[in-house]
Structures are given as structure tokens and as C-alpha cells.
Design an enzyme around this catalytic site. Structure first.
Site, PDB file in Angstrom:
ATOM      1  N   CYS A  73      40.484  -7.724 -31.121  1.00 57.07           N
ATOM      2  CA  CYS A  73      41.460  -6.876 -31.812  1.00 57.07           C
ATOM      3  C   CYS A  73      42.424  -6.249 -30.816  1.00 57.07           C
ATOM      4  CB  CYS A  73      40.749  -5.805 -32.635  1.00 57.07           C
ATOM      5  SG  CYS A  73      41.896  -4.740 -33.519  1.00 57.07           S
TER       6      CYS A  73
ATOM      7  N   CYS B 157      43.431  -2.661 -31.598  1.00 56.90           N
ATOM      8  CA  CYS B 157      42.398  -1.657 -31.286  1.00 56.90           C
ATOM      9  C   CYS B 157      42.297  -1.434 -29.775  1.00 56.90           C
ATOM     10  CB  CYS B 157      41.017  -2.093 -31.764  1.00 56.90           C
ATOM     11  SG  CYS B 157      40.979  -2.902 -33.341  1.00 56.90           S
ATOM     12  N   ASP B 158      42.316  -2.493 -29.010  1.00 56.07           N
ATOM     13  CA  ASP B 158      41.922  -2.395 -27.600  1.00 56.07           C
ATOM     14  C   ASP B 158      43.035  -2.649 -26.592  1.00 56.07           C
ATOM     15  OD1 ASP B 158      39.324  -1.829 -28.415  1.00 56.07           O
ATOM     16  OD2 ASP B 158      38.829  -3.946 -28.606  1.00 56.07           O
TER      17      ASP B 158
END
Ligand code: NDP
Length: 314
Positions: free
Chosen positions: A138, A141-142
Site C-alpha cells: 500500500c 499507507c506507507d
């Protein structure tokens, strides 16, 4: 012995399921949740979550899921560890089996079984992913953790193209590893990739290995057309080769698209079966964020409550 009867059954324990549980419990539907085999869902496999509103300092995925669970339990949700292994959603009431042994019936079912990211299947990919060592599925997200660094992303669909351009805004350099000589992504997305100077596309390329003991330090890439091998020096390795919705047990009963995502009436959580609602990633191949899943979980509970009222059940 007759089967236990449940007014509102929630299947799956990610942000969508817990949010549905909070709303259903507050509406006195006495929800019962079966968690599935990964209580807390995909977020329990991530580290920092910085994009869930309400946590100005960020929160780890596991803590966020514990908080959501505690909030759902505070209003009386029963959270049970167990897997729904069989479902007859067209029966009235709906009939389901838990862990191949226990039969239950339900007036309403909120399906929040999520989706699972696909992985390449390399040993070091798995190890570094589970140790939070810089392997992720992701970018949204990261990606932030790799600001100013060099990273690689595998895949050639819309997700990979979108995430590569997202990462290119944060990172010094992005290698996009494409297994064939062309991309599956839409032409518009491909143009964006090709026009981003700090993305280098490696065509006809396979990842042989990911290097690094505690965190990603590099990757060995093989060109399948020439047989040539190249070692990339990178600190992050993203995999965007698709997701699989966890909907196999509902196949043949509920309307899905050809990838297995449950189809809902747009703007609602309603499926083609009365009293059955689908929320979160099992019905969303586009956004796939914790907060969008949570929002749809709320819709699922409200739709279930209205269905029960209109059917004169609750
Ligand atoms: P897709 O299934 O469309 O693409 C997966 C990609 O991963 C393919 O390019 C495939 O390669 C590659 N791949 C699969 N397995 C491997 C492997 N083992 N090694 C290397 N590469 C591999 O998944 P997406 O997540 O990209 O998209 C899912 C759906 O969501 C699509 O319908 C897409 O259009 C949609 N979507 C739409 C968006 C938008 O409109 N903004 C954004 C994101 C997704 P190959 O091509 O060789 O098979």
C-alpha cells in the site's frame, strides 16, 4: 438443538466490520461479529497509520484495531473468533455455519470480509513484510516513510501505475518492475508514468530476490528477454499486483463482478439479496482505505437497521 438466531450478523473484523458493529450496537441490534482468521484484518499487518482521522500523532495498525474493537464492545457487540465456512443467504432467515461445525441463523448479514493483497511469494518478501522491514502492498499507507529515498514497485495495472506516480512525488526515484513488454494499466495512467521523470520502467523484468537483513537494501531484477541481472539499491519495495476479495463462500449466491467484488446498489451497501449488505474492501476495488471502509461500515449498519424496521422484524 436449534441453531442460535442473530438479528445482525457481521462477518469480518476490519475497520468496516467494527464500524458497522458500533452503529448496530448503538441501534440495539445486538450485533454478533465473527472475526475471521485475521482478527483486525489487513491493518494488523501494517505499522504506522497516519491517515486515519482522529489520531494526530498517528497510530499503529494493531492499536487502531484494538481501539475499534473496544469501542464496538463498549456498546455490547459480541466479538467471537471464528470463520464462517458456509452460507445460504437466500434462506429466510439466512443460514450460516461457523468453523464447519456450528449452525447459526440471521435476519441481517453485513459482509465485511475484506480483500487480501497478492504477493510475489518470495521468502525475503514475506520475512521483510512481516517484520515491517520496508515491503508493503500500500503506497498510500506507507510511501511517506520513504520520502527522498529510492524505491521499487512491482505491477503494471492501474494500481501499480497510480501508486508509482504517487511514490514519485515523495521519493527520489521509483523503479517500476513490469513483467511483460507492455502495461495493462489504462493509457491515461501509462502516459502519467512515462511522463514522470523520476520513474524508470524496467520492462520484461522479474524480481528474483529482495535483499536486506532487517530492512530492504536492494532487489535483484532479471530481464527475461535478455537474461541480464541487475541489482537495484532501494530502501522500499512495493507490490501492486492486485487484490483478491475474500468472497469465495458467497459465490453463486450474491452478485459479484468478474473479480469477485460484491456489487452493491450505488450509494448504499445493499446487495441483490434483501437483508444482506456488503461493506469495506470486499465491495470496493477502488479506494481500499481504512477510513472509506469505516464509512461504508456505518452505511451497512444503517441499511440493516432500516431493513429490519421495514420488514417489521426489529
Ligand atoms: P490488475 O489485476 O489490473 O493488475 C495486476 C498487475 O500485476 C498486472 O499488470 C499483472 O501483470 C501484474 N502481476 C500479477 N502477478 C504478477 C507477478 N507475480 N509478478 C509481476 N507482476 C504481476 O490489478 P490492479 O490492482 O492494478 O487493478 C484492479 C482493478 O482496479 C482493475 O480493474 C483496475 O482498472 C481498477 N483500478 C482502477 C483505478 C482507477 O480507475 N483509478 C485505480 C486502481 C485500480 P500482467 O499485466 O502481465 O498480467
Amino acid at each position: 438443538m436449534s441453531a442460535e438466531h442473530i438479528t445482525c450478523l457481521i462477518i469480518g473484523s476490519g475497520p468496516a466490520g467494527y464500524t458497522a458493529a458500533i452503529y448496530a450496537a448503538r441501534a440495539d441490534l445486538k450485533p454478533i461479529m465473527y472475526t475471521g482468521l485475521t482478527p483486525g484484518g489487513q491493518l494488523t499487518e501494517t505499522t504506522e497509520v497516519d491517515n486515519f482521522p482522529g489520531y494526530p500523532k498517528g497510530v499503529t495498525g494493531p492499536v487502531l484495531m484494538e481501539d475499534l474493537k473496544a469501542q464496538a464492545e463498549r456498546f455490547g457487540t459480541q466479538v467471537r473468533f471464528g470463520l464462517i465456512t458456509k452460507a445460504d443467504l437466500n434462506a429466510s432467515p439466512k443460514r450460516l455455519v461457523v468453523d464447519d461445525t456450528t449452525e447459526i441463523t440471521a435476519d441481517t448479514v453485513i459482509i465485511s470480509t475484506g480483500a487480501s493483497a497478492k504477493w510475489l511469494g518470495l521468502e525475503n518478501e514475506n520475512r521483510l513484510r512481516l517484520n515491517a522491514g520496508g515491503v508493503s502492498a500500500c503506497a498510500v499507507c506507507d510511501g511517506f516513510f520513504f520520502k527522498g529515498q529510492e524505491v521499487a514497485i512491482v505491477g503494471a495495472g492501474d494500481t501499480a501505475a497510480e501508486e508509482a506516480t504517487y511514490l514519485a512525488k515523495l521519493c527520489k526515484k521509483v523503479y517500476m518492475i513490469v513483467r511483460r513488454g507492455e502495461m495493462r494499466a489504462s493509457k491515461a495512467m501509462q502516459h502519467r508514468v512515462m511522463n514522470t521523470p523520476n520513474i524508470e520502467v524496467l520492462w520484461n523484468s522479474e524480481t528474483e530476490d529482495i535483499l536486506g537483513k532487517d530492512s530492504v537494501e536492494g532487489a535483484i531484477i532479471k530481464n527475461t528477454a535478455t537474461g541480464e541481472k541487475r541489482t537495484l539499491t532501494i530502501t522500499g519495495f512495493f507490490v501492486a499486483i492486485g487484490h483478491k476479495p475474500n468472497t469465495d463462500i458467497f459465490k453463486g449466491q450474491i452478485t459479484m463482478d468478474d473479480m469477485g467484488y460484491i456489487q452493491v446498489v450505488p450509494g448504499t451497501s445493499k446487495t441483490n439479496i434483501d437483508g444482506v449488505f456488503a461493506v469495506g474492501d470486499c465491495a470496493d476495488k477502488t479506494y481500499r482505505q481504512a477510513i472509506t471502509a469505516a464509512g461504508s461500515g456505518c452505511m451497512g449498519a444503517l441499511d440493516a437497521e432500516r431493513y429490519l424496521a421495514s420488514a417489521g422484524i426489529h
